[in-house]
Scaffold this motif. Structure first.
Motif, PDB file in Angstrom:
ATOM      1  N   ILE A   9       0.648   4.298  -1.122  1.00  0.00           N
ATOM      2  CA  ILE A   9       0.088   5.610  -0.789  1.00  0.00           C
ATOM      3  C   ILE A   9       0.025   5.780   0.728  1.00  0.00           C
ATOM      4  N   GLU A  10      -0.406   4.728   1.407  1.00  0.00           N
ATOM      5  CA  GLU A  10      -0.455   4.766   2.867  1.00  0.00           C
ATOM      6  C   GLU A  10       0.946   4.982   3.438  1.00  0.00           C
ATOM      7  N   LYS A  11       1.922   4.288   2.852  1.00  0.00           N
ATOM      8  CA  LYS A  11       3.301   4.392   3.328  1.00  0.00           C
ATOM      9  C   LYS A  11       3.822   5.826   3.179  1.00  0.00           C
ATOM     10  N   ASN A  33       0.844  -1.190   0.000  1.00  0.00           N
ATOM     11  CA  ASN A  33       0.000   0.000   0.000  1.00  0.00           C
ATOM     12  C   ASN A  33       0.883   1.245   0.000  1.00  0.00           C
TER      13      ASN A  33
END
Lengths: 310, 216
Positions: free
Chosen positions: B56-58, B54
């Protein structure tokens, strides 16, 4: 035509029956041992599972790559970071392993994992997985309906709910040294949810033995509920009369309800559940009621107010 | 003998207290390059597909983490200067504060572009309905006037005293930032708790100094 006369065998040459069987057993063991080395044993993560019926589901969604399924996990027993389980789950010993099924049943029983692997034919089931954190995956699980196991123990009329209890061993599960949740991990389903054919007792994914970080050796998958409802590394299943309290209900009663059906209309206390990010995709997609399994399961909740029973 | 060594120490301390301009320039360049390491690492990992399942989350988490870190580092400058007497520390403060703003901009654009993809309706809903965004968004917006006034010309224009008052906004901003982190974490509050404790210490030191000067 020549008739062969069998050479006579003296009684002294005849191997005593017991010795003969012993030798036979020895040979079988030896053959077994060498075959074990060659053939898949349904034992360790990454090994192929044999005799799996391939899924005939025409799920249009693309499968999430194995690498993502096995490296991005919520499994607090091995740490709260998404990458922690892949790093730390190697310490979990999946053999020997038993599941105790007890409570409101006529035939309580301790099942050995080898027995569970053969209890019903293994099927591949391609399910969407929707995490309560608003991300999702598509996973080809391997297992059979939990109902097959529950029928064996003959639930009584008092069995209204099913409670799942995961392994509690901080030596193997380092994350349990932190009191982030009340250990052991507990989850639960209503009996009709547990008996629903979609509820899968799962032993593998992508045709292989379940990797440790995904809940080895045996877990539940309930595709229409948020991921945390699907208990991993289960050691005990209790059939009970009263609604069990799950670890997440204890952690946040106003954030995590007993039912926790995927529902775009009911937001988490702190974030929206209207959309989700499918792992591997850029734009978020709308979340489907019951994670897209409404046709099969919505009737289970007829007449219930799902904003209250979230 | 004792007198001599005491004098020696004093000169050394004096040296640290007043850094000459060349040394200070080199120090600033080093801080600048060090402050770019988190971004560089993020860029390398993005190019080599090492941001996990993920990404974008990172990116959101990493840029948010460094925004808070630089806010706290900036807030460390004054107490550290008072404790050590190294007055030159103040001359590094502006750059540290601007790096906090820089990472905050990256954090906010990640949310705006990568996470929401300019879905304004959803963003407005988030700001109104999600407490962690309700507190995080104004914290970001308040950083903007501080960043704009971080140059000598504007300090002169506004006047030192008013500039100081304006820049006290960093306190509510930092508190808002830590609450923002605390409220979004699902269960494991170790990291937000660490930020909160560090911030509490930094603010407590200020209160102590403030009390001393007031009642001295």
């Amino acid at each position: 035509m020549t008739v062969y006369k069998l050479p006579p065998i003296y009684s002294s040459e005849i191997t005593p029956r017991d010795l003969f069987h012993d030798r036979r057993r020895f040979m079988q063991l030896a053959a077994g041992a060498s075959l074990t080395a060659l053939l898949p044993q349904n034992g360790f993560a990454g090994e192929a599972l044999t005799g799996v019926t391939k899924s005939t589901d025409r799920l249009i969604d693309e499968l999430t790559p194995l690498k993502d399924i096995t490296s991005y996990n919520n499994f607090y027993e091995f740490g709260t970071g998404k990458e922690d389980p892949a790093k730390n789950a190697g310490s979990l010993k999946t053999r020997p392993w038993t599941i105790t099924v007890e409570g409101e049943v006529n035939k309580p029983k301790v099942f050995d994992i080898e027995e569970l692997l053969k209890l019903a034919p293994l099927e591949e089931r391609i399910y969407r997985l929707r995490c309560v954190e608003a991300w999702s995956m598509v996973i080809p699980w391997v297992g059979y309906s939990l109902a097959a196991l529950l029928k064996q123990v003959e639930p009584t009329s008092k069995a209204k709910f099913v409670e799942f209890i995961s392994l509690h061993d901080p030596e193997q599960m380092a994350g349990q040294k932190s009191p982030v949740l009340n250990w052991p991990y507990k989850e639960g389903l209503r009996i009709d949810e547990a008996m629903h054919p979609l509820t899968l007792l799962t032993v593998g994914l992508y045709g292989e033995v379940l990797p440790n970080q995904n809940g080895a050796p045996i877990r539940i998958v309930v595709p229409w509920k948020y991921g945390f409802k699907s208990a991993k590394s289960i050691v005990k299943i209790r059939l009970v009369e009263k609604m069990p309290v799950s670890s997440w209900m204890e952690a946040g009663p106003n954030e995590y309800g007993f039912y926790s059906n995927v529902n775009p209309e009911v937001d988490h206390a702190r974030w929206s559940q209207a959309k989700e990010r499918r792992i591997g995709e850029f734009l978020k997609r709308p979340t489907l009621p019951f994670n897209g399994y409404g046709e099969q399961v919505a009737s289970l909740y007829a007449g219930m107010d799902l904003t209250k029973d979230f | 003998m004792t007198q001599h060594s005491a004098e020696g120490t004093r000169t050394k301390v004096k040296n640290l207290k007043t850094l000459n301009n060349t040394v200070l320039s080199w120090l600033k360049i080093s801080i600048f390059l060090l402050a770019l390491i988190p971004l560089t690492k993020l860029a390398i990992n993005a190019c080599t597909d090492n941001l996990g399942a993920n990404p974008i989350e990172k990116i959101t988490h990493v840029t948010g983490y460094w925004t808070l870190s630089f806010l706290l580092i900036t807030l460390t400058v004054t107490p550290l200067r008072r404790l050590t007497g190294w007055s030159w520390l103040v001359r590094c403060r502006r750059m540290l504060g601007l790096f906090a703003f820089f990472y905050a901009c990256l954090h906010f654009s990640t949310y705006l572009v990568l996470d929401q993809f300019f879905d304004w309706a959803s963003i407005v809903k988030d700001i109104v309905k999600r407490p962690y965004i309700t507190v995080g968004f104004p914290a970001f917006v308040l950083l903007i006037p501080l960043a704009i006034t971080s140059n000598n010309r504007l300090i002169k224009l506004i006047g030192g005293k008013r500039w100081l008052t304006l820049h006290r906004l960093i306190y509510p901003i930092a508190i808002g930032g830590v609450i923002h982190f605390w409220w979004l974490v699902k269960k494991d509050i170790t990291e937000p708790l660490t930020f909160a404790l560090l911030l509490a210490v930094l603010l407590a030191i200020r209160l102590i100094y403030w009390g001393r000067t007031k009642w001295a």
